[in-house]
Design a protein around this motif. Structure first.
Motif, mmCIF file in Angstrom:
data_model
loop_
_atom_site.group_PDB
_atom_site.id
_atom_site.type_symbol
_atom_site.label_atom_id
_atom_site.label_comp_id
_atom_site.label_asym_id
_atom_site.label_seq_id
_atom_site.Cartn_x
_atom_site.Cartn_y
_atom_site.Cartn_z
ATOM 1 N N GLN B 114 0.821 -1.217 0.000
ATOM 2 C CA GLN B 114 0.000 0.000 0.000
ATOM 3 C C GLN B 114 0.852 1.263 0.000
ATOM 4 N N GLY B 115 2.144 1.105 0.174
ATOM 5 C CA GLY B 115 3.036 2.250 0.075
ATOM 6 C C GLY B 115 3.335 2.917 1.404
ATOM 7 N N THR B 116 4.485 3.580 1.448
ATOM 8 C CA THR B 116 4.860 4.395 2.605
ATOM 9 C C THR B 116 5.296 5.760 2.074
ATOM 10 N N LEU B 117 4.797 6.807 2.686
ATOM 11 C CA LEU B 117 5.007 8.165 2.176
ATOM 12 C C LEU B 117 6.298 8.761 2.715
ATOM 13 N N VAL B 118 7.104 9.244 1.799
ATOM 14 C CA VAL B 118 8.341 9.946 2.145
ATOM 15 C C VAL B 118 8.190 11.405 1.715
#
Lengths: 112, 122
Positions: B114-118
């Motif tokens: 689902q992704g990780t936000l940077v």
């Protein structure tokens, strides 16, 4: 490595067919049958729709089909449905001497 | 059920470092290549890096080469991305994706996290 070229947007009415093109070069699309297509709805992760140019994963509707001619790959969606409205991305292997993998810029499909 | 769960994202200042992780389950991790793909806000997908099943073949996008390092720990079923010298243009949602073959061939990214936000900002 430049991105593959896709139209920014396409549209069609329910029941119609549309085709999204994906133009690369002789170093990526033209050299390998490793073109895949992904569907992405807003706020969701991408979903694999087509791989190896024209193969469909289990569970993907047969309304989705893929093809390739020279440096250009295409995704065709027949019998358009409202739920097909999404962004679509093509992807190609580009060889280990380059950056390996390149995506297209994406195409927004609108179902009218 | 295949699951890919990313972690490690956050807000970081330009020039600093961050390490992303991806925990995999539901498949034989060391049978497949793995990739990182990112998506800047409102933009398209960009392949970042890929690693073969045994870490013997690794590739990077030109935009991150020399700054990012991909690695995997097959004993822990985990994929990592060490990101150094971060820039504002690295701001994106970072996805972990499974390939369907052992090598970095992008045959198909058949599962995604689902992704990780940077976010890189001062």
């Amino acid at each position: 490595q430049s991105a593959l070229t896709q139209p920014a947007s396409v549209s069609g009415s329910p029941g119609q067919s549309i085709t999204i093109s994906c133009t690369g070069t002789s170093s990526d699309v033209g050299s390998y049958n490793l073109v895949s297509w992904y569907q992405q709805h807003p706020g969701k992760a991408p979903k694999l729709m087509i791989y190896e140019v024209s193969k469909r994963p289990s569970g993907v509707s047969n309304r989705f089909s893929g093809s390739k001619s020279g440096n250009t790959a295409s995704l065709t969606i027949s019998g358009l449905q409202a739920e097909d409205e999404a962004d679509y991305y093509c992807c190609s292997y580009a060889g280990s001497s380059t950056s390996h993998v390149v995506f297209g810029g994406g195409t927004k499909l609108t179902v009218l | 059920e295949v699951q890919l769960v990313e972690s490690g994202g956050g807000l970081v200042q330009p020039g600093r470092s961050l390490r992303l992780s991806c925990a995999a389950s539901g498949f034989t991790f060391d049978d497949y290549a793995m990739h990182w793909v990112r998506q800047a806000p409102g933009k398209g997908l960009e392949w970042v890096s890929g690693i073969s099943w045994n870490s013997g073949s690794i590739g990077y996008a030109d935009s991150v080469k020399g700054r990012f390092t991909i690695s995997r720990d097959n004993a822990k079923n985990s994929l990592y991305l060490q990101m150094n010298s971060l820039r504002a243009e690295d701001t994106a949602l970072y996805y972990c994706a499974k390939d369907s073959v052992k090598w970095v061939a992008a045959r198909s990214f058949d599962y995604w996290g689902q992704g990780t936000l940077v976010t890189v900002s001062s």
